[in-house]
Motif scaffolding. Structure first.
Motif, PDB file in Angstrom:
ATOM      1  N   PHE A  49     -41.222  14.699   6.679  1.00 34.67           N
ATOM      2  CA  PHE A  49     -42.493  14.299   6.696  1.00 34.67           C
ATOM      3  C   PHE A  49     -43.337  13.814   5.331  1.00 34.67           C
ATOM      4  O   PHE A  49     -44.414  13.525   4.708  1.00 34.67           O
ATOM      5  N   ALA A  50     -42.759  14.807   4.171  1.00 34.75           N
ATOM      6  CA  ALA A  50     -43.111  14.967   2.857  1.00 34.75           C
ATOM      7  C   ALA A  50     -42.785  13.753   2.179  1.00 34.75           C
ATOM      8  O   ALA A  50     -43.572  12.723   1.832  1.00 34.75           O
ATOM      9  N   ASN A  51     -41.720  12.561   2.584  1.00 30.66           N
ATOM     10  CA  ASN A  51     -41.609  11.024   2.329  1.00 30.66           C
ATOM     11  C   ASN A  51     -42.508  10.675   2.920  1.00 30.66           C
ATOM     12  O   ASN A  51     -43.023   9.419   2.534  1.00 30.66           O
ATOM     13  N   LEU A  52     -42.928  10.503   4.487  1.00 28.08           N
ATOM     14  CA  LEU A  52     -43.924   9.512   5.200  1.00 28.08           C
ATOM     15  C   LEU A  52     -44.761  10.355   4.095  1.00 28.08           C
ATOM     16  O   LEU A  52     -45.945   9.112   3.834  1.00 28.08           O
ATOM     17  N   LYS A  53     -45.720  11.615   3.923  1.00 27.63           N
ATOM     18  CA  LYS A  53     -46.961  11.872   3.409  1.00 27.63           C
ATOM     19  C   LYS A  53     -46.781  10.492   1.988  1.00 27.63           C
ATOM     20  O   LYS A  53     -48.212  10.312   1.693  1.00 27.63           O
TER      21      LYS A  53
END
Length: 334
Positions: free
Chosen positions: A215-219
């Motif tokens: 999710f950090a990559n997405l954010k």
């Protein structure tokens, strides 16, 4: 006779010439009156008058025909001169066309993701239940199907309600890594100020082997994208629900109109909702036969972005073809 000849020669238009012709050849014309006198004459006098009248008739006919040709030529010349176009002169500037605001917005979004090494994928507008729902963790009778307001067809097909089926088709035909966006038209039974039965979406998907995608990559990716689209805005992620992602989030940006003061557009919240996203649900990977992979997905409505960027208050006006609205954006450069 000379008086009549002078009248013929002095005619300025076809209408006055026709009037003279009637005066000469009409039922009450000069010649008919002359021929009527023949009844009261005999012998040489009758013959002499008849010869004179026939001669006058021939002369008047010739004069009128000649004058008629002359006037017609003059009238044609005058008409041509009046309608003539000087091709050596510069014409007034011609209004040029431009891309529709929705297409302008779509192009800008596509350009960004292409620059981030996303591939561009497309799929059919008419889909089946598996690609549009079941493979996206929406089995039959799932309550979330009611969110879609689907147009069903007679042959058990349907008009796609999102571009997510393109992601399913891509995963079924390819192996990771996948880094793609799927722009296109989608259809839902809805019509009001912020919804139309047909609109456009861009959905993205990133899948890699192992657990390298989080999710950090997405954010990080979405924050950079939204700053590219809207400038120096704040971005926040709110927990939400989508059947095909878990965890899921709605993404908001700080209001680009009031800059934190509160306004009608943001409904005094100072935030604007712009897209949805999340980590791909394991059931979606299971439906396409993927194992030991991780990924994220996101989706946005292009009309929503166009309305914000172009400050259009009613979504429906983007589809009404009113040139007064569309001409405002022809010189826009994002």
């Amino acid at each position: 006779m000379q008086e009549i000849i002078n009248k013929i020669n002095s005619c300025q238009n076809s209408a006055s010439l026709e009037q003279i012709r009637v005066e000469i050849f009409g039922k009450k014309g000069i010649l008919n009156e002359g021929f009527a006198k023949l009844k009261s004459l005999n012998g040489d006098a009758k013959k002499e008058l008849a010869t004179s009248l026939n001669k006058q008739r021939d002369e008047f006919t010739a004069l009128i025909e000649a004058k008629k040709s002359e006037l017609e030529k003059l009238e044609i010349d005058a008409k041509m001169k009046k309608s003539a176009v000087d091709v050596t002169l510069f014409n007034e500037p011609v209004a040029c066309g431009a891309l529709h605001p929705v297409m302008q917005t779509m192009d800008k979004i596509i350009e960004y993701f292409i620059s981030q090494n996303f591939s561009l994928e497309t799929g059919p507008l008419i889909e089946d239940d598996f690609h549009n729902f079941e493979a996206l963790n929406l089995p039959k009778y799932h309550p979330a199907r009611a969110m879609q307001d689907t147009f069903y067809l007679n042959n058990k097909k349907l008009l796609r309600t999102h571009t997510s089926p393109v992601q399913i088709r891509k995963m079924l035909s390819s192996k990771p890594p996948i880094r793609m966006i799927a722009p296109g038209a989608v259809f839902r039974r809805d019509f009001d100020v912020t919804h139309t039965p047909m609109f456009h979406q861009i959905e993205g998907l990133v899948v890699e082997e192992g657990d390298g995608v989080s999710f950090a990559n997405l954010k990080s990716m979405l924050e950079n994208f939204l700053k590219y689209m809207f400038g120096d805005v704040k971005v926040r992620f709110r927990p939400s629900f989508f059947p095909f992602t878990e965890p899921s989030a709605e993404v908001d940006i700080s209001c680009i109109f009031c800059h934190g003061e509160g306004c009608r557009v943001c409904k005094q919240t100072t935030w604007l909702e712009v897209l949805g996203c999340g980590v791909v649900d394991p059931n979606v990977f299971k439906a396409v036969g993927y194992e030991n992979v991780s990924g994220y997905a996101f989706g946005l409505g292009i009309e929503r972005f166009a309305m914000l960027l172009k400050q259009v208050p009613d979504l429906r006006s983007l589809f009404e073809g009113d040139l007064r609205l569309l001409e405002q954006f022809k010189n826009d450069n994002f």
